[in-house]
Scaffold this active site. Structure first.
Site, mmCIF file in Angstrom:
data_model
loop_
_atom_site.group_PDB
_atom_site.id
_atom_site.type_symbol
_atom_site.label_atom_id
_atom_site.label_comp_id
_atom_site.label_asym_id
_atom_site.label_seq_id
_atom_site.Cartn_x
_atom_site.Cartn_y
_atom_site.Cartn_z
ATOM 1 N N TYR A 133 7.633 -1.181 -5.161
ATOM 2 C CA TYR A 133 6.582 -0.832 -4.203
ATOM 3 C C TYR A 133 7.061 -1.037 -2.775
ATOM 4 O O TYR A 133 6.934 -0.158 -1.913
ATOM 5 C CB TYR A 133 5.332 -1.674 -4.470
ATOM 6 N N SER A 160 2.435 0.658 4.503
ATOM 7 C CA SER A 160 1.975 -0.697 4.204
ATOM 8 C C SER A 160 2.680 -1.659 5.137
ATOM 9 O O SER A 160 3.766 -1.362 5.647
ATOM 10 C CB SER A 160 2.309 -1.061 2.748
#
Length: 258
Positions: free
Chosen positions: A164, A151
């Site tokens: 996350y 990401s």
């Protein structure tokens, strides 16, 4: 012109929905036999299963119920794929969860669960895949490929989602480590780092204020689509990327360049 993944055997975790679903469809369209590894067969967006969509499009896919955080489940997955297809050419580590909590809001239970899926799950899948790939015959000097979906929040902070962001940063380093440690085995490992991708999944990702910020922050005049990530994952799985390993390929519409 031959399809880019003709005859390849691919496993994609979290492929029932979102980005994983798009990658599975693209791989199948390019000739790969696809295994969809997920905890549920039905897509979060609604509609028919990924395997059924691929079958309707003339591709080959099947579903194996898998919890990537569980070692026995991962071993069953790879054993089933090799028994059915004889080898494993491409692993896409994609399945992930989030809590939308900052450091002080995150409970120990939440922390452990995100680590179990987003980090330990990638580790278990990659470890089992490498063990299989090392023992199979190479194709054009490549025994196998691993593609980790990281990401942009592995490169910059993920506001309001501490677990996350931490796991995605670790995945970038995991990618480098696998690439270096297993280059001599003929195994390629890269990551794809999506920016803001609109998947259709319900939840905080579709909050209007967050979407407005992402649109203003992204230089490209639209936000990303799952197919944008699928294109990058296809490139890294193909013979066009045989000498590319250890990279984290940004697919973010220029977010990180701005």
């Amino acid at each position: 012109m031959m399809a880019l993944l003709q005859g390849r055997v691919a496993v994609i975790s979290g492929a029932s929905s979102g980005i994983g679903r798009a990658i599975a469809q693209r791989y199948a369209a390019e000739g790969a036999t696809v295994t969809i590894a997920d905890t549920a067969e039905g897509p979060l967006e609604g509609g028919v299963s990924t395997a059924e969509v691929i079958a309707r499009e003339g591709g080959q896919a099947w579903f194996v119920r898998t919890d990537i955080s569980d070692e026995d489940s991962v071993n069953h997955l790879v054993d089933a794929v090799v028994t059915r297809h004889g080898r494993l050419d491409v692993l896409v580590n994609n399945a992930a969860i989030y809590t939308s909590t900052n450091l002080t809001e995150t409970s120990l239970e939440q922390w452990r669960r995100v680590i179990d899926v987003n980090l330990t799950g990638f580790f278990l899948c990659a470890r089992r895949a490498v063990a299989q790939m090392r023992d199979q015959e190479p194709v054009d000097d490549i025994r196998g490929r691993i593609i980790n979906i990281s990401s942009q929040h592995g490169m910059i902070a993920c506001p309001g989602d501490f677990p996350y962001g931490v796991t995605k940063g670790a995945i970038v380093q995991m990618t480098r480590q696998i690439a270096v440690d297993h280059a001599a085995d003929g195994i390629v490992c890269n990551a794809v780092a999506p920016g803001k991708i609109i998947t259709g999944k319900p939840g905080v990702a579709n909050d209007p204020d967050a979407l407005d910020y992402s649109r203003r922050r992204t230089p490209w005049p639209r936000l990303g689509k799952p197919s944008d990530v699928a294109g990058a994952a296809l490139f890294l799985a193909s013979d066009m990327a045989n000498y590319i390993t250890g990279i984290n390929l940004m697919v973010d519409g220029g977010w990180m360049a701005g």
